[in-house]
Design a protein around this motif. Structure first.
Motif, PDB file in Angstrom:
ATOM      1  N   PHE A 218      36.608  39.903  34.804  1.00 45.21           N
ATOM      2  CA  PHE A 218      37.967  39.877  34.256  1.00 45.21           C
ATOM      3  C   PHE A 218      38.659  38.552  34.603  1.00 45.21           C
ATOM      4  O   PHE A 218      39.276  37.910  33.755  1.00 45.21           O
ATOM      5  CB  PHE A 218      38.797  41.039  34.813  1.00 45.21           C
ATOM      6  CG  PHE A 218      38.613  42.346  34.086  1.00 45.21           C
ATOM      7  CD1 PHE A 218      37.480  42.596  33.330  1.00 45.21           C
ATOM      8  CD2 PHE A 218      39.569  43.336  34.158  1.00 45.21           C
ATOM      9  CE1 PHE A 218      37.299  43.806  32.656  1.00 45.21           C
ATOM     10  CE2 PHE A 218      39.424  44.538  33.495  1.00 45.21           C
ATOM     11  CZ  PHE A 218      38.287  44.777  32.738  1.00 45.21           C
TER      12      PHE A 218
ATOM     13  N   ASP B  10      45.493  44.619  38.212  1.00 46.26           N
ATOM     14  CA  ASP B  10      45.125  43.735  37.110  1.00 46.26           C
ATOM     15  C   ASP B  10      46.214  42.688  36.866  1.00 46.26           C
ATOM     16  O   ASP B  10      45.913  41.514  36.603  1.00 46.26           O
ATOM     17  CB  ASP B  10      44.881  44.562  35.844  1.00 46.26           C
ATOM     18  CG  ASP B  10      44.173  43.777  34.763  1.00 46.26           C
ATOM     19  OD1 ASP B  10      43.240  43.022  35.091  1.00 46.26           O
ATOM     20  OD2 ASP B  10      44.560  43.898  33.584  1.00 46.26           O
TER      21      ASP B  10
ATOM     22  N   LYS C  79      36.285  42.291  28.915  1.00 48.87           N
ATOM     23  CA  LYS C  79      37.554  41.586  28.720  1.00 48.87           C
ATOM     24  C   LYS C  79      37.502  40.643  27.514  1.00 48.87           C
ATOM     25  O   LYS C  79      38.486  40.522  26.771  1.00 48.87           O
ATOM     26  CB  LYS C  79      37.930  40.819  29.986  1.00 48.87           C
ATOM     27  CG  LYS C  79      39.323  40.223  29.982  1.00 48.87           C
ATOM     28  CD  LYS C  79      40.417  41.241  29.709  1.00 48.87           C
ATOM     29  CE  LYS C  79      40.591  42.279  30.792  1.00 48.87           C
ATOM     30  NZ  LYS C  79      41.766  43.152  30.535  1.00 48.87           N
TER      31      LYS C  79
END
Length: 445
Positions: free
Chosen positions: A209, A396, A246
């Motif tokens: 990510f 995140d 992602k």
């Protein structure tokens, strides 16, 4: 500072440690000018102190296999530099592990961790133990024996190991179980823990990510997006899985994965089912990716080859060090690649990086692009210390902010007079200044 003199001296002291010497040379080349403009660094011998680890522990790991036979492996922990925080770096379990590889990884970790802005120093560890083909019980016995030697040197404010190649949640669990028994306390001494006992959400996906977030910032700097871009990825483990997830979410199309036996080409791009299958493939305890083509017949398997021969917009090497060489780089350029993001640690050889720079291609080094994994490890340490758990959205969001700040640091120190962004220079200078200035503040210790 004279780079050649320092490298000659290092090579004489550490002959044959090619990966370590390569990593040091890249950093010294990048920082030479700014180092020589600041005589306080030379006066304090910052480079001489920075290129040697604080300490190296080497030990034997004796354990019993399922047949009752004694097996012996080598174990290591390289504690490189703790100027800005506890030593932090993974434990790699792979037959290729040796001191040169761990020193290169530990040296890189110093600057990578500094770039995250979190208080973490650099370290690395591992063993030549191969978890492939071993039973859960054999892996447990090895991990317990490994921790029996390591536990006295680590702690939540001293040295916080994590996972790496060959070391996932299962291995971290076995190691933490033994540490907890020996230390008689529950503490955040390892990261990559299970969610039931102190782990952080988003940790398995974090490296992939984070690298994709960094790549997205690179594209934005060129008024570009992932939308419609074809992306070649190497590897098939957690990192490649995170990248595929992602990139697909941002509108890109991942068209390759790879393993030691070759690579898979998927003209249509990996969809949700194929990305999910990567987890099954990794859990199958082998290195064979050819089974992917058997599971999805519309894909093609190319045995013994690397994915860099495939035409793409973005290349993201995500497997292991020096996996992309000068010839591979020439092929990528010939086929029209627009961006290269080094997701693996030192995934590109110096010759490959020269090709990208000479062609003015945006190239992101691993110490910047793959810092997402250790960043979320640092966030896991924070959650453990505060005795709380953040939601996946909170983690995140923090990860995305950290990767954006790393990109900003690269722009600050890596933008050349012609406006070409040398991300290697930018990352190395930004990380070095933070560590070197801290070492000056702390005195000669």
């Amino acid at each position: 500072m004279n780079v050649n003199d320092i490298m000659n001296s290092l090579e004489a002291k550490h002959p044959g440690e090619k990966e370590f010497l390569q990593a040091v040379h890249e950093v010294l080349e990048s920082i030479e000018v700014i180092y020589n403009e600041n005589p306080q660094y030379e006066a304090a011998k910052i480079i001489e102190r920075l290129v040697e680890p604080d300490r190296i522990l080497t030990f034997k790991v004796s354990w019993l296999d399922d047949s009752g036979n004694v097996q012996v492996n080598l174990g290591y922990r390289v504690q490189f530099n703790n100027a800005i925080g506890p030593y932090k770096g993974g434990i790699r379990l792979h037959p290729s592990v040796n001191l040169s590889i761990l020193k290169f990884l530990g040296f890189e970790q110093i600057f990578k961790n500094a770039l995250t802005t979190l208080p973490m120093g650099g370290g690395k560890g591992g063993s030549d133990f191969n978890p492939k083909g071993k039973s859960d019980t054999e892996i447990m016995r090895f991990c317990q024996a490994f921790m029996l030697e390591l536990w006295r040197l680590i702690g939540p404010n001293t040295d916080v190991p994590a996972g790496d190649i060959g070391t996932g949640g299962r291995e971290i669990g076995f190691m933490y179980g033994m540490y907890k028994k020996l230390q008689q306390e529950n503490t955040g001494v390892l990261t990559g823990k299970g969610l039931n006992w102190g782990g952080s959400l988003v940790r398995p996906e974090a490296t992939g990510f984070g690298a994709t977030y960094f790549a997205d910032e690179m594209l934005k700097a060129n008024n570009d997006t992932f939308e419609g871009k074809t992306v070649t990825v190497s590897g098939f483990g957690n990192v490649a899985w995170g990248v595929a997830l992602k990139v697909t979410e941002l509108g890109g199309k991942v068209i390759t994965i790879s393993g030691p036996d070759g690579y898979i080409y998927d003209e249509n791009g990996l969809d949700a089912d194929k990305i999910e299958y990567l987890l099954e493939l990794r859990a199958s305890n082998n290195d064979i990716v050819s089974t992917f083509a058997e599971e999805f017949p519309e894909t093609k398997f190319f045995p013994g080859k690397k994915p860099w021969e495939v035409a793409c917009d973005i290349a993201m090497p995500s497997a292991i060090q020096n996996e992309l060489n000068g010839d591979d780089a020439e092929m990528l350029v010939k086929n029209g690649v627009k961006y290269v993001i080094e997701v693996s640690n030192m995934g590109c050889t110096p010759e490959a990086i020269d090709v990208f720079h000479n062609n003015k291609l945006p190239f992101a080094p691993g110490k910047a692009a793959n810092a997402g994994g250790v960043a979320v490890s640092g966030l896991e340490m924070t959650q453990n210390a505060m005795k709380i758990n953040w939601s996946s959205d909170e983690v995140d969001a923090r990860l995305k902010t950290i990767m954006s700040s790393i990109h900003e640091a690269c722009l600050k120190y890596g933008t050349n007079d012609d406006n070409y962004i040398n991300y290697v220079k930018g990352a190395n200078i930004a990380g070095f200044i933070k560590v070197a200035d801290t070492m000056l503040d702390l005195g000669v210790i």
